[in-house]
Motif scaffolding. Structure first.
Motif, PDB file in Angstrom:
ATOM      1  N   MET A   1      49.294  52.644  42.166  1.00 49.08           N
ATOM      2  CA  MET A   1      49.617  51.408  41.495  1.00 49.08           C
ATOM      3  C   MET A   1      48.417  50.466  41.579  1.00 49.08           C
ATOM      4  O   MET A   1      47.816  50.304  42.630  1.00 49.08           O
ATOM      5  N   LYS A   2      48.097  49.835  40.458  1.00 52.05           N
ATOM      6  CA  LYS A   2      46.955  48.921  40.393  1.00 52.05           C
ATOM      7  C   LYS A   2      47.365  47.542  40.901  1.00 52.05           C
ATOM      8  O   LYS A   2      48.390  47.009  40.506  1.00 52.05           O
ATOM      9  N   MET A   3      46.521  46.991  41.797  1.00 58.31           N
ATOM     10  CA  MET A   3      46.788  45.637  42.294  1.00 58.31           C
ATOM     11  C   MET A   3      46.439  44.618  41.224  1.00 58.31           C
ATOM     12  O   MET A   3      45.452  44.760  40.513  1.00 58.31           O
ATOM     13  N   GLN A   4      47.245  43.588  41.118  1.00 61.85           N
ATOM     14  CA  GLN A   4      46.982  42.525  40.166  1.00 61.85           C
ATOM     15  C   GLN A   4      45.897  41.605  40.726  1.00 61.85           C
ATOM     16  O   GLN A   4      45.909  41.256  41.899  1.00 61.85           O
ATOM     17  N   GLU A   5      44.949  41.253  39.850  1.00 60.84           N
ATOM     18  CA  GLU A   5      43.868  40.365  40.267  1.00 60.84           C
ATOM     19  C   GLU A   5      44.394  38.949  40.452  1.00 60.84           C
ATOM     20  O   GLU A   5      45.256  38.496  39.715  1.00 60.84           O
ATOM     21  N   LYS A   6      43.829  38.260  41.437  1.00 57.93           N
ATOM     22  CA  LYS A   6      44.190  36.868  41.677  1.00 57.93           C
ATOM     23  C   LYS A   6      43.306  35.982  40.810  1.00 57.93           C
ATOM     24  O   LYS A   6      42.088  36.141  40.767  1.00 57.93           O
ATOM     25  N   ASN A   7      43.945  35.066  40.093  1.00 59.11           N
ATOM     26  CA  ASN A   7      43.191  34.129  39.268  1.00 59.11           C
ATOM     27  C   ASN A   7      42.621  33.013  40.145  1.00 59.11           C
ATOM     28  O   ASN A   7      43.357  32.353  40.868  1.00 59.11           O
ATOM     29  N   ILE A  15      40.422  32.522  31.773  1.00 59.96           N
ATOM     30  CA  ILE A  15      40.925  32.980  33.072  1.00 59.96           C
ATOM     31  C   ILE A  15      39.718  33.491  33.853  1.00 59.96           C
ATOM     32  O   ILE A  15      38.945  34.298  33.341  1.00 59.96           O
ATOM     33  N   ILE A  16      39.566  33.026  35.087  1.00 63.47           N
ATOM     34  CA  ILE A  16      38.495  33.519  35.960  1.00 63.47           C
ATOM     35  C   ILE A  16      39.144  34.181  37.172  1.00 63.47           C
ATOM     36  O   ILE A  16      39.983  33.579  37.841  1.00 63.47           O
ATOM     37  N   THR A  17      38.734  35.432  37.431  1.00 64.96           N
ATOM     38  CA  THR A  17      39.193  36.162  38.611  1.00 64.96           C
ATOM     39  C   THR A  17      37.991  36.380  39.525  1.00 64.96           C
ATOM     40  O   THR A  17      36.896  35.886  39.240  1.00 64.96           O
ATOM     41  N   ASP A  18      38.171  37.150  40.588  1.00 60.33           N
ATOM     42  CA  ASP A  18      37.067  37.435  41.505  1.00 60.33           C
ATOM     43  C   ASP A  18      35.919  38.179  40.838  1.00 60.33           C
ATOM     44  O   ASP A  18      34.776  38.050  41.255  1.00 60.33           O
ATOM     45  N   ASP A  19      36.225  38.964  39.787  1.00 61.09           N
ATOM     46  CA  ASP A  19      35.174  39.798  39.211  1.00 61.09           C
ATOM     47  C   ASP A  19      34.984  39.696  37.695  1.00 61.09           C
ATOM     48  O   ASP A  19      34.200  40.453  37.133  1.00 61.09           O
ATOM     49  N   SER A  20      35.678  38.747  37.039  1.00 61.04           N
ATOM     50  CA  SER A  20      35.515  38.660  35.582  1.00 61.04           C
ATOM     51  C   SER A  20      35.956  37.304  35.039  1.00 61.04           C
ATOM     52  O   SER A  20      36.611  36.525  35.729  1.00 61.04           O
ATOM     53  N   ILE A  21      35.594  37.088  33.780  1.00 62.52           N
ATOM     54  CA  ILE A  21      36.095  35.939  33.033  1.00 62.52           C
ATOM     55  C   ILE A  21      36.712  36.477  31.749  1.00 62.52           C
ATOM     56  O   ILE A  21      36.165  37.390  31.131  1.00 62.52           O
ATOM     57  N   THR A  22      37.857  35.931  31.390  1.00 58.63           N
ATOM     58  CA  THR A  22      38.520  36.286  30.143  1.00 58.63           C
ATOM     59  C   THR A  22      38.518  35.054  29.248  1.00 58.63           C
ATOM     60  O   THR A  22      38.969  33.984  29.654  1.00 58.63           O
ATOM     61  N   LEU A  23      37.994  35.240  28.044  1.00 61.41           N
ATOM     62  CA  LEU A  23      37.968  34.173  27.053  1.00 61.41           C
ATOM     63  C   LEU A  23      39.160  34.393  26.131  1.00 61.41           C
ATOM     64  O   LEU A  23      39.213  35.397  25.409  1.00 61.41           O
ATOM     65  N   LYS A  24      40.108  33.483  26.179  1.00 64.74           N
ATOM     66  CA  LYS A  24      41.316  33.606  25.365  1.00 64.74           C
ATOM     67  C   LYS A  24      40.992  33.269  23.907  1.00 64.74           C
ATOM     68  O   LYS A  24      40.061  32.514  23.626  1.00 64.74           O
ATOM     69  N   ASN A  25      41.786  33.819  22.984  1.00 62.75           N
ATOM     70  CA  ASN A  25      41.652  33.525  21.543  1.00 62.75           C
ATOM     71  C   ASN A  25      40.219  33.734  21.049  1.00 62.75           C
ATOM     72  O   ASN A  25      39.686  32.914  20.308  1.00 62.75           O
ATOM     73  N   TYR A  26      39.610  34.825  21.464  1.00 62.98           N
ATOM     74  CA  TYR A  26      38.194  35.062  21.171  1.00 62.98           C
ATOM     75  C   TYR A  26      37.955  35.590  19.760  1.00 62.98           C
ATOM     76  O   TYR A  26      37.146  35.060  19.016  1.00 62.98           O
TER      77      TYR A  26
END
Length: 114
Positions: A1-7, A15-26
Motif C-alpha cells: 500500500m502506498k503511503m499518502q504524502e503529507k502536504n 499543493i506542496i509536499t516533501d518532494d513535489s509541487i502540483t500546479l492546479k488547473n494547469y
C-alpha cells in the motif's frame, strides 16, 4: 500500500509536499493539474508582478516560453514564481495565496534562486 504524502502547503492554486509541487488547473482546456518533482527542478525564481512578468495573464502563455496555470486573481498577487526544470524549455509561472509561506518552503528546500 502506498503511503499518502503529507502536504506542507495547499491552497486553491498549488499543493506542496516533501518532494513535489502540483500546479492546479494547469492544462488548457482540461484544467488538469501538473505535478513537478523537486528533483526535476533546477531553480525557482520570484518576480514582482508586472505586465511583463504575467500580472495580467489569467491562463496560458503570452510568449510561448512561460506557461501559467489558471488564476483569475493573479493581478492581485504580490509575487509570481517561475519554475525552471532541467532539460526543459518551457518555464512554469505560478502564484500562491500565501506567497511568503511558499517562498519560505522553497528557501528551506534550497530551490529558490536569490
Amino acid at each position: 500500500m502506498k503511503m499518502q504524502e503529507k502536504n506542507l502547503y495547499e491552497d486553491s492554486l498549488i499543493i506542496i509536499t516533501d518532494d513535489s509541487i502540483t500546479l492546479k488547473n494547469y492544462y488548457f482546456p482540461s484544467l488538469k493539474e501538473k505535478k513537478i518533482p523537486f528533483e526535476a527542478i533546477e531553480r525557482i525564481e520570484t518576480r514582482k508582478p508586472t505586465i511583463w512578468t504575467g500580472k495580467w495573464r489569467i491562463h496560458g502563455t503570452g510568449n510561448f516560453k512561460t506557461w501559467f496555470p489558471l488564476d483569475s486573481s493573479r493581478y492581485k498577487r504580490d509575487m509570481i514564481f517561475f519554475i525552471f526544470c532541467f532539460k526543459k524549455w518551457v518555464v512554469s509561472g505560478f502564484t500562491a495565496e500565501d506567497s511568503f509561506a511558499v517562498e519560505k518552503l522553497f528557501k528551506e528546500k534550497g530551490l529558490l534562486k536569490i
